[in-house]
Design a protein around this motif. Structure first.
Motif, short mmCIF file in Angstrom:
data_model
loop_
_atom_site.label_atom_id
_atom_site.label_comp_id
_atom_site.label_asym_id
_atom_site.label_seq_id
_atom_site.Cartn_x
_atom_site.Cartn_y
_atom_site.Cartn_z
N ARG A 1 21.70 60.43 38.01
CA ARG A 1 21.31 59.40 37.14
C ARG A 1 19.79 58.50 36.49
O ARG A 1 19.57 59.36 37.10
CB ARG A 1 21.59 57.91 38.78
CG ARG A 1 21.14 58.03 39.88
CD ARG A 1 20.89 56.91 40.93
NE ARG A 1 21.28 55.92 40.14
CZ ARG A 1 19.65 55.58 40.08
NH1 ARG A 1 19.17 56.00 40.40
NH2 ARG A 1 19.62 53.91 39.54
N ASP B 1 19.37 53.05 35.66
CA ASP B 1 21.30 53.34 36.08
C ASP B 1 21.29 52.70 37.09
O ASP B 1 20.92 52.52 38.98
CB ASP B 1 21.76 54.52 35.81
CG ASP B 1 22.11 54.66 34.31
OD1 ASP B 1 21.66 54.12 33.97
OD2 ASP B 1 21.93 56.30 34.31
N THR C 1 26.05 57.95 36.73
CA THR C 1 26.27 57.57 35.74
C THR C 1 26.34 59.06 34.72
O THR C 1 27.38 59.22 33.31
CB THR C 1 25.15 57.34 34.28
OG1 THR C 1 24.32 58.11 34.61
CG2 THR C 1 25.04 56.01 34.86
N ARG D 1 18.40 54.82 31.26
CA ARG D 1 20.06 54.56 31.90
C ARG D 1 20.95 55.47 30.76
O ARG D 1 20.15 55.95 29.47
CB ARG D 1 20.20 52.68 31.39
CG ARG D 1 19.72 52.71 29.77
CD ARG D 1 20.72 51.32 29.52
NE ARG D 1 19.81 50.85 28.00
CZ ARG D 1 20.50 51.41 26.81
NH1 ARG D 1 21.41 51.80 27.02
NH2 ARG D 1 19.85 50.97 26.35
#
Length: 321
Positions: A47, A51, A56, A152
């Motif tokens: 990640r 996030d 992710t 992100r």
């Protein structure tokens, strides 16, 4: 136009296959700057620092490269049920799976090109251990500045034999809006950009010139500003990472970009996070012609040939009889 559908909240994660797991993991953590939430048995759940979910990017040891699956989180349990009914009626359902380290029960289905998607609502929110706790409690994890240190997950791009079929599919299955597209002189769609919320896009599809199906083009994480991408270019250079194209500015979607290949050959992008939002509810699709696209990117950089030919997994060599 159809009323916008917001049953899907956002892109949640993608799973990437790698046949060089240790090298890919080193790239994504030490060089690219993601954090491993968990690594076990040839799988890493990764990640970026802001996030909010457990992961992710799921990096999976495999005999080849490319995409495993894509996960989207719905806006509610009821929205998940609504989407499941629509997708089942479309005849592309795979069915329910128990979930993963990062989320609960999920419903899987395929797009017309054979890529696997899943929808879920129950998720595992990331809880930062002491070493990763931020100074400010309104972000998920401290800014550590490790590697390129993206903020992100932003979007991903898939290859497809028939982008027009994908356009019809995504608008029905996910309720996506088409923000931009490329109309080729031969009548086919060369590319299509979709959003499920107010971001300018969360997924793009490009025509696969090889005629193969189910292939992956790239995944993109967002940084805050262009200078972060210039810094990343030096980091990639110092670590022997293949820089494919950029830094430069895209004509379509307007993002400042940098593309590299991670050690297994999967294409990875960094882009600035604040390029554009689609706030207009009746946004008309912006259509680019083939002639316009041949002019190159925003400041004239020509699109590199490998951008049209390189995808993962690689195309098998033709057999000679």
């Amino acid at each position: 136009m159809a009323e916008p559908c917001f049953d899907i909240a956002h892109l949640g994660h993608i799973e990437l296959y790698t046949d060089r797991f240790e090298e890919s993991l080193d790239f994504f953590t030490r060089v690219y700057g993601l954090t491993a939430s968990l690594v076990e048995d040839g799988v890493a759940w990764l990640r970026a620092f802001d996030d909010y979910e457990f992961h992710t990017l799921k990096l999976t040891r495999h005999h080849t490269t490319g995409i495993g699956h894509v996960g989207y989180r719905t806006s509610s349990p009821e929205a998940l049920d609504r989407r499941v009914k629509v997708i089942e009626a479309m005849g592309c359902a795979i069915g329910w799976v128990d979930g993963d380290e990062g989320h609960g029960r999920a419903f899987r289905f395929t797009d017309p090109d054979g890529h696997i998607f899943e929808l879920y609502y129950e998720t595992r929110v990331y809880e930062a251990p002491p070493a990763e706790r931020p100074a400010l409690k309104n972000i998920a994890q401290r800014y550590h500045g490790r590697g390129c240190s993206p903020r992100r997950l932003d979007h991903f791009n898939l290859l497809a034999k028939d982008v027009r079929a994908i356009k019809a599919f995504m608008t029905e299955a996910l309720g996506s809006r088409v923000t931009e597209e490329i109309q080729l002189d031969n009548g086919r769609l060369g590319g299509c950009w979709f959003t499920v919320n107010n971001k300018s896009y969360d997924v793009a599809y490009s025509e696969d010139h090889t005629g193969q199906t189910g292939r992956f083009h790239h995944v993109t994480y967002a940084v805050d500003q262009r200078e972060d991408i210039l810094r990343a270019a030096d980091i990639f250079l110092e670590n022997g990472v293949h820089i494919e194209t950029g830094p430069h500015k895209h004509a379509i979607q307007g993002t400042f970009f940098l593309y590299v290949w991670e050690p297994a050959g999967n294409r990875v992008e960094l882009a600035n996070a604040g390029a554009r939002l689609i706030l207009r509810p009746d946004w008309p699709t912006v259509t680019w012609t083939e002639t316009e696209r041949k002019r190159g990117q925003a400041w004239g950089l020509k699109t590199i040939e490998t951008f049209h030919t390189h995808g993962t997994p690689p195309v098998p060599p033709k057999s000679h009889v």
